[in-house]
Design a protein around this motif. Sequence first.
Motif, PDB file in Angstrom:
ATOM      1  N   PHE A  18      -0.160   4.358   5.956  1.00  0.00           N
ATOM      2  CA  PHE A  18      -0.681   3.025   5.700  1.00  0.00           C
ATOM      3  C   PHE A  18      -2.169   3.119   5.342  1.00  0.00           C
ATOM      4  CE2 PHE A  18       2.905   2.793   8.472  1.00  0.00           C
ATOM      5  CZ  PHE A  18       3.611   1.661   8.085  1.00  0.00           C
ATOM      6  N   GLY A  19      -2.609   2.193   4.521  1.00  0.00           N
ATOM      7  CA  GLY A  19      -4.010   2.126   4.133  1.00  0.00           C
ATOM      8  C   GLY A  19      -4.162   1.263   2.906  1.00  0.00           C
ATOM      9  N   PRO A  20      -5.397   1.006   2.476  1.00  0.00           N
ATOM     10  CA  PRO A  20      -5.592   0.148   1.302  1.00  0.00           C
ATOM     11  C   PRO A  20      -5.100   0.762  -0.007  1.00  0.00           C
ATOM     12  CG  PRO A  20      -7.691   0.993   2.143  1.00  0.00           C
ATOM     13  CD  PRO A  20      -6.647   1.348   3.144  1.00  0.00           C
ATOM     14  N   ASN A  21      -5.082   2.121  -0.093  1.00  0.00           N
ATOM     15  CA  ASN A  21      -4.566   2.787  -1.290  1.00  0.00           C
ATOM     16  C   ASN A  21      -4.244   4.236  -0.937  1.00  0.00           C
ATOM     17  OD1 ASN A  21      -6.948   4.572  -1.952  1.00  0.00           O
ATOM     18  ND2 ASN A  21      -7.945   2.542  -2.050  1.00  0.00           N
ATOM     19  N   PRO A  22      -3.532   4.958  -1.813  1.00  0.00           N
ATOM     20  CA  PRO A  22      -3.117   6.326  -1.487  1.00  0.00           C
ATOM     21  C   PRO A  22      -4.263   7.301  -1.253  1.00  0.00           C
ATOM     22  CG  PRO A  22      -1.811   5.464  -3.306  1.00  0.00           C
ATOM     23  CD  PRO A  22      -2.925   4.498  -3.074  1.00  0.00           C
ATOM     24  N   ARG A  23      -5.462   6.968  -1.712  1.00  0.00           N
ATOM     25  CA  ARG A  23      -6.619   7.843  -1.493  1.00  0.00           C
ATOM     26  C   ARG A  23      -7.416   7.461  -0.260  1.00  0.00           C
ATOM     27  NH1 ARG A  23      -5.772   6.421  -6.314  1.00  0.00           N
ATOM     28  NH2 ARG A  23      -7.213   4.658  -6.208  1.00  0.00           N
ATOM     29  N   HIS A  24      -6.948   6.421   0.421  1.00  0.00           N
ATOM     30  CA  HIS A  24      -7.639   5.970   1.640  1.00  0.00           C
ATOM     31  C   HIS A  24      -6.583   5.633   2.699  1.00  0.00           C
ATOM     32  CE1 HIS A  24     -10.770   3.111   3.656  1.00  0.00           C
ATOM     33  NE2 HIS A  24     -10.581   4.236   4.326  1.00  0.00           N
ATOM     34  N   ILE A  25      -5.907   6.672   3.216  1.00  0.00           N
ATOM     35  CA  ILE A  25      -4.887   6.502   4.251  1.00  0.00           C
ATOM     36  C   ILE A  25      -5.594   6.374   5.599  1.00  0.00           C
ATOM     37  CG2 ILE A  25      -2.930   7.564   5.441  1.00  0.00           C
ATOM     38  CD1 ILE A  25      -2.312   6.599   2.592  1.00  0.00           C
ATOM     39  N   THR A  26      -5.299   5.318   6.318  1.00  0.00           N
ATOM     40  CA  THR A  26      -5.999   5.055   7.586  1.00  0.00           C
ATOM     41  C   THR A  26      -5.095   5.134   8.812  1.00  0.00           C
ATOM     42  OG1 THR A  26      -5.595   2.676   7.304  1.00  0.00           O
ATOM     43  CG2 THR A  26      -7.682   3.570   6.449  1.00  0.00           C
ATOM     44  N   HIS A  27      -3.762   5.230   8.602  1.00  0.00           N
ATOM     45  CA  HIS A  27      -2.867   5.219   9.762  1.00  0.00           C
ATOM     46  C   HIS A  27      -1.554   5.916   9.412  1.00  0.00           C
ATOM     47  CE1 HIS A  27      -1.655   3.950  13.728  1.00  0.00           C
ATOM     48  NE2 HIS A  27      -0.589   3.316  13.277  1.00  0.00           N
ATOM     49  N   VAL A  28      -0.941   6.555  10.418  1.00  0.00           N
ATOM     50  CA  VAL A  28       0.334   7.222  10.224  1.00  0.00           C
ATOM     51  C   VAL A  28       1.229   6.936  11.422  1.00  0.00           C
ATOM     52  CG1 VAL A  28      -0.565   9.381  11.208  1.00  0.00           C
ATOM     53  CG2 VAL A  28       1.492   9.429   9.771  1.00  0.00           C
ATOM     54  N   LYS A  29       2.530   6.754  11.154  1.00  0.00           N
ATOM     55  CA  LYS A  29       3.536   6.519  12.184  1.00  0.00           C
ATOM     56  C   LYS A  29       4.674   7.518  12.006  1.00  0.00           C
ATOM     57  CE  LYS A  29       2.826   1.465  12.036  1.00  0.00           C
ATOM     58  NZ  LYS A  29       3.528   0.152  11.920  1.00  0.00           N
ATOM     59  N   LEU A  30       5.449   7.710  13.066  1.00  0.00           N
ATOM     60  CA  LEU A  30       6.634   8.577  13.015  1.00  0.00           C
ATOM     61  C   LEU A  30       7.878   7.695  13.073  1.00  0.00           C
ATOM     62  CD1 LEU A  30       7.547  11.642  13.152  1.00  0.00           C
ATOM     63  CD2 LEU A  30       7.861  11.241  15.585  1.00  0.00           C
ATOM     64  N   TYR A  31       8.668   7.729  12.008  1.00  0.00           N
ATOM     65  CA  TYR A  31       9.856   6.883  11.945  1.00  0.00           C
ATOM     66  C   TYR A  31      10.922   7.399  12.908  1.00  0.00           C
ATOM     67  CZ  TYR A  31      13.646   4.108   9.888  1.00  0.00           C
ATOM     68  OH  TYR A  31      14.686   3.216   9.697  1.00  0.00           O
ATOM     69  N   THR A  32      11.569   6.477  13.663  1.00  0.00           N
ATOM     70  CA  THR A  32      12.570   6.865  14.655  1.00  0.00           C
ATOM     71  C   THR A  32      13.960   6.355  14.341  1.00  0.00           C
ATOM     72  OG1 THR A  32      12.047   4.903  16.000  1.00  0.00           O
ATOM     73  CG2 THR A  32      10.842   6.946  16.504  1.00  0.00           C
ATOM     74  N   GLY A  33      14.120   5.603  13.280  1.00  0.00           N
ATOM     75  CA  GLY A  33      15.415   5.025  12.943  1.00  0.00           C
ATOM     76  C   GLY A  33      15.482   3.556  13.288  1.00  0.00           C
ATOM     77  N   ASN A  34      16.489   2.871  12.762  1.00  0.00           N
ATOM     78  CA  ASN A  34      16.700   1.437  13.047  1.00  0.00           C
ATOM     79  C   ASN A  34      15.472   0.596  12.730  1.00  0.00           C
ATOM     80  OD1 ASN A  34      19.358   1.871  14.052  1.00  0.00           O
ATOM     81  ND2 ASN A  34      18.472   2.574  15.993  1.00  0.00           N
ATOM     82  N   SER A  35      14.754   0.971  11.658  1.00  0.00           N
ATOM     83  CA  SER A  35      13.573   0.233  11.189  1.00  0.00           C
ATOM     84  C   SER A  35      12.438   0.203  12.210  1.00  0.00           C
ATOM     85  CB  SER A  35      13.954  -1.214  10.805  1.00  0.00           C
ATOM     86  OG  SER A  35      14.909  -1.212   9.756  1.00  0.00           O
ATOM     87  N   GLU A  36      12.376   1.227  13.078  1.00  0.00           N
ATOM     88  CA  GLU A  36      11.300   1.313  14.074  1.00  0.00           C
ATOM     89  C   GLU A  36      10.547   2.626  13.925  1.00  0.00           C
ATOM     90  OE1 GLU A  36      12.696   0.494  18.035  1.00  0.00           O
ATOM     91  OE2 GLU A  36      12.595  -1.658  17.635  1.00  0.00           O
ATOM     92  N   ALA A  37       9.319   2.636  14.459  1.00  0.00           N
ATOM     93  CA  ALA A  37       8.478   3.831  14.393  1.00  0.00           C
ATOM     94  C   ALA A  37       7.612   3.897  15.642  1.00  0.00           C
ATOM     95  CB  ALA A  37       7.597   3.800  13.149  1.00  0.00           C
ATOM     96  N   ILE A  38       7.177   5.118  15.961  1.00  0.00           N
ATOM     97  CA  ILE A  38       6.269   5.360  17.078  1.00  0.00           C
ATOM     98  C   ILE A  38       4.892   5.656  16.505  1.00  0.00           C
ATOM     99  CG2 ILE A  38       5.685   6.963  18.954  1.00  0.00           C
ATOM    100  CD1 ILE A  38       8.682   7.302  19.443  1.00  0.00           C
ATOM    101  N   ASP A  39       3.865   5.070  17.122  1.00  0.00           N
ATOM    102  CA  ASP A  39       2.501   5.382  16.705  1.00  0.00           C
ATOM    103  C   ASP A  39       1.529   5.211  17.859  1.00  0.00           C
ATOM    104  OD1 ASP A  39       2.472   2.581  16.890  1.00  0.00           O
ATOM    105  OD2 ASP A  39       1.138   2.349  15.172  1.00  0.00           O
ATOM    106  N   ALA A  40       0.345   5.800  17.678  1.00  0.00           N
ATOM    107  CA  ALA A  40      -0.794   5.551  18.570  1.00  0.00           C
ATOM    108  C   ALA A  40      -1.690   4.592  17.801  1.00  0.00           C
ATOM    109  CB  ALA A  40      -1.519   6.856  18.889  1.00  0.00           C
ATOM    110  N   PRO A  41      -1.697   3.293  18.158  1.00  0.00           N
ATOM    111  CA  PRO A  41      -2.218   2.280  17.235  1.00  0.00           C
ATOM    112  C   PRO A  41      -3.735   2.142  17.128  1.00  0.00           C
ATOM    113  CG  PRO A  41      -1.305   1.250  19.197  1.00  0.00           C
ATOM    114  CD  PRO A  41      -1.031   2.720  19.327  1.00  0.00           C
TER     115      PRO A  41
END
Length: 312
Positions: free
Chosen positions: A256-279
Amino acid sequence: MSPLVVKAAGGIGCAVLCLPLLAALTVASVLGGITAGSGTAATPSRQALNDIPPRMLALYQRAALTCPGLPWTVLAAIGKVETNHARHPTMVSTAGAVGPMQFMPSTFQAYAHPVPPGGRRPPTPWDPVDAVHAASRMLCANGARHDKDLQAAVFAYNHSHTYVSAVLTTAHRYTALAPTPTAATAAVSFARAQLGTHYVWGGNGPADGGFDCSGLTQAAYKAAGIHLPRVAQAQYNADPQLPKGTPLAPGDLLFFGPNPRHITHVKLYTGNSEAIDAPHPGAAVRQRPAHTNTPNFQGATHPAARAGGSPR
């Protein structure tokens, strides 16, 4: 809910010998599925993921690590049989057992120390962290350590053969009987075990007091035997982007971020449209909706493909 009137010392020696033959055969059949190669790292089954609240699942997994050889699924099964994972409205039995793991107060005190991280001071059987860790210690003291006699350990928790059978059957259902965990499932399992851990900017794990977003994903894949760069932008650049519209799979990284050259956050997808992250500061590792339909979602990668066993 079980009254647990027998949570006192003594009397566990007949846990196996006194079982009726049919019950013994039933218990033996499920014990193999719980303990054969599963241990504390057993992958949660679909039933476990649907039935156990994420914070309780992470708590069972963490507490089981304090007793080598104790499958977390047994702790979870006791939590299910006793109070449906703390969902029972009162959590007080007719015999006076209290809290999510249904301890008699005097029995709880015998296993309440040391106070686990995140527990209450003084410890209380009403607190899930305190109660689940105390249950782990009680099981460990009565046969669960190094899988010496899991049956006797559960019998010591409640002197009822019906109870032993119910707990071990539930534990079996909570264990995903998969052949060999993939890198993706190993990463997801690691991340789930961190639920509730504090967010710490720049954090790489317990030694730093917690994780930040990319520290968590890096550690999750390190547990799976795959090296990721440290920061979210570098992780985004490290693997090919999944084509737009590709169905996500557990273990995928979401950026996630404003554009592909400025990524500000990452999550780990777990299935069922959910993800784990340290927010963010002041929060903790969590499992929530993935939010891949938002404007700042920049794409996903599949690092597990590097292991050679998880192609997309």
